[in-house]
Enzyme design. Structure first.
Site, mmCIF file in Angstrom:
data_model
loop_
_atom_site.group_PDB
_atom_site.id
_atom_site.type_symbol
_atom_site.label_atom_id
_atom_site.label_comp_id
_atom_site.label_asym_id
_atom_site.label_seq_id
_atom_site.Cartn_x
_atom_site.Cartn_y
_atom_site.Cartn_z
ATOM 1 N N ASP A 48 0.832 -1.211 0.000
ATOM 2 C CA ASP A 48 0.000 0.000 0.000
ATOM 3 C C ASP A 48 0.864 1.259 0.000
ATOM 4 O O ASP A 48 0.353 2.388 -0.066
ATOM 5 C CB ASP A 48 -1.017 -0.009 1.153
ATOM 6 C CG ASP A 48 -0.362 -0.057 2.523
ATOM 7 O OD1 ASP A 48 0.890 -0.093 2.612
ATOM 8 O OD2 ASP A 48 -1.107 -0.067 3.529
ATOM 9 N N ASP A 87 -1.244 -6.413 -0.457
ATOM 10 C CA ASP A 87 -1.279 -5.690 0.824
ATOM 11 C C ASP A 87 -2.686 -5.149 1.047
ATOM 12 O O ASP A 87 -3.183 -4.357 0.241
ATOM 13 C CB ASP A 87 -0.279 -4.526 0.729
ATOM 14 C CG ASP A 87 0.205 -4.071 2.083
ATOM 15 O OD1 ASP A 87 -0.143 -4.717 3.093
ATOM 16 O OD2 ASP A 87 0.954 -3.083 2.119
ATOM 17 N N LYS A 117 -1.296 -9.528 2.995
ATOM 18 C CA LYS A 117 -0.591 -9.034 4.188
ATOM 19 C C LYS A 117 -1.510 -8.073 4.954
ATOM 20 O O LYS A 117 -2.183 -7.241 4.350
ATOM 21 C CB LYS A 117 0.692 -8.313 3.783
ATOM 22 C CG LYS A 117 1.458 -7.714 4.952
ATOM 23 C CD LYS A 117 2.822 -7.241 4.547
ATOM 24 C CE LYS A 117 2.859 -5.874 3.916
ATOM 25 N NZ LYS A 117 2.321 -4.771 4.742
ATOM 26 N N GLU A 119 -1.558 -5.599 8.674
ATOM 27 C CA GLU A 119 -0.765 -5.017 9.766
ATOM 28 C C GLU A 119 -1.499 -5.287 11.068
ATOM 29 O O GLU A 119 -2.613 -4.774 11.271
ATOM 30 C CB GLU A 119 -0.594 -3.511 9.521
ATOM 31 C CG GLU A 119 0.186 -3.225 8.253
ATOM 32 C CD GLU A 119 0.416 -1.735 8.003
ATOM 33 O OE1 GLU A 119 0.159 -0.911 8.907
ATOM 34 O OE2 GLU A 119 0.854 -1.403 6.897
ATOM 35 N N GLU A 186 8.733 -4.989 10.518
ATOM 36 C CA GLU A 186 9.204 -3.677 10.057
ATOM 37 C C GLU A 186 9.765 -2.892 11.235
ATOM 38 O O GLU A 186 9.096 -2.716 12.264
ATOM 39 C CB GLU A 186 8.059 -2.885 9.396
ATOM 40 C CG GLU A 186 8.524 -1.490 8.956
ATOM 41 C CD GLU A 186 7.656 -0.817 7.923
ATOM 42 O OE1 GLU A 186 6.650 -1.412 7.486
ATOM 43 O OE2 GLU A 186 8.001 0.325 7.552
HETATM 44 O O1 KIV Z 1 3.355 -1.350 1.745
HETATM 45 C C1 KIV Z 1 4.547 -1.674 1.740
HETATM 46 O O2 KIV Z 1 5.299 -1.410 0.804
HETATM 47 C C2 KIV Z 1 5.063 -2.401 2.902
HETATM 48 C C3 KIV Z 1 6.546 -2.543 2.999
HETATM 49 C C4 KIV Z 1 7.130 -1.323 3.590
HETATM 50 C C5 KIV Z 1 6.904 -3.750 3.734
HETATM 51 O O3 KIV Z 1 4.323 -2.800 3.736
#
Ligand code: KIV
Length: 287
Positions: A48, A87, A117, A119, A186
């Site tokens: 993202d 993401d 993914k 968070e 991260e």
């Molecule tokens: O969105 C993204 O690019 C990320 C990376 C920083 C791992 O989550």
């Protein structure tokens, strides 16, 4: 032409077992995906960070499911054999389990991802459980969580104090138990990343978290010296594309101004017969 075998989560687990580090890059379009697959990058993340590096926003928050799924489809077309992680953007999984599953389903079924993914920390364990139960492979992103930047009060290393470090280590275990298939750390101290990587069979990908993770991810624009902002000092730059591109754009502008491009030879000329006919026709009309 050799056909590359599809990279799966089994491949990544085997890499971890064998001590072969896993490479991951962010990617946001078809053409770059083609090149990254050609370069044999193990896994691509359609991050993202798209909202920042491609759309020019100050944070990742404005990324939407619609945008992300569309560009993820393009990346998949360019990199059919690479392990692909989509993401999930802000508020596409935090509100309720149904949203999380339905939105993740778009990344999986429509965009062809191998995993999504999210968070998270222990407060979202139920979400990871529900997604995993719905057969969605989840990569759990721990440590610095850019989607929480407003509540966290800025981008800074997480887990420098022992109780915070312990919490992140426990969160990693909690996510593993909840069914996560991989972890992304991260901005956690190298010691924390080492403890987590050594205490799980899950592949652990790190960013600004030192060398002891099972793999590394970098934002494409940062590692290519291409983005508008200033990458964190710990990012290794593998090219300085910004100056290469500006030089190319400047040379083009100069060529157009001075007539260096295009030349007659670079255009398409008419067949002599056709030109003759045209000239006759035009002469007839003007008589
Ligand atoms: O969105 C993204 O690019 C990320 C990376 C920083 C791992 O989550």
């Amino acid at each position: 032409m050799t056909v590359r075998r599809k990279t799966t989560i089994g491949t990544l687990r085997a890499h971890k077992r064998e001590g072969r580090k896993i490479s991951m890059l962010t990617c946001y379009d078809y053409s770059m995906a083609l090149l990254m697959e050609q370069a044999e990058i193990d896994t691509l993340l359609v991050g993202d960070t798209y909202a920042e590096v491609c759309l020019g926003h100050a944070t990742t928050l404005p990324a939407t499911v619609e945008h992300m799924v569309t560009i993820t489809e393009a990346v998949r077309r360019g990199a059919p054999s690479t392990y692909l992680v989509g993401d999930m953007p802000y508020l596409s999984y935090q509100v309720c389990h149904e949203d999380a599953i339905r939105n993740a389903g778009l990344f999986m079924a429509q965009a062809g991802c191998d995993a999504v993914k999210v968070e998270v920390d222990r407060r979202l364990v139920g979400t990871v459980e529900a997604m995993s139960a719905a057969t969605i492979p989840v990569m759990a992103h721990l440590g610095l969580k850019p989607q929480s930047i407003q509540s966290a009060g800025g981008y800074r290393v997480q887990g420098k104090l022992a109780p915070d470090a312990q919490r992140i280590i426990e969160d990693a275990k909690i996510m593993e138990k909840a069914g996560a298939i991989a972890l992304l750390l991260e901005a956690v101290p190298v010691e924390v990343a080492k403890i987590i990587s050594e205490s799980t069979d899950l592949p652990v990908i790190g960013i600004v978290s030192g060398p002891f993770c099972d793999g590394q991810v970098l934002v494409m624009h940062d590692m290519l010296g291409y983005g508008a902002g200033h990458p964190p000092p710990s990012v290794k730059q593998y090219a300085q594309l910004r100056s290469v591109l500006v030089d190319a754009f400047r040379a083009y502008g100069e060529d157009v101004r001075t007539g260096g491009f295009p030349t007659v030879e670079q255009g398409v000329s008419m067949d002599a017969n056709q030109l003759d006919r045209l000239q006759h026709a035009l002469a007839g009309r003007s008589e």
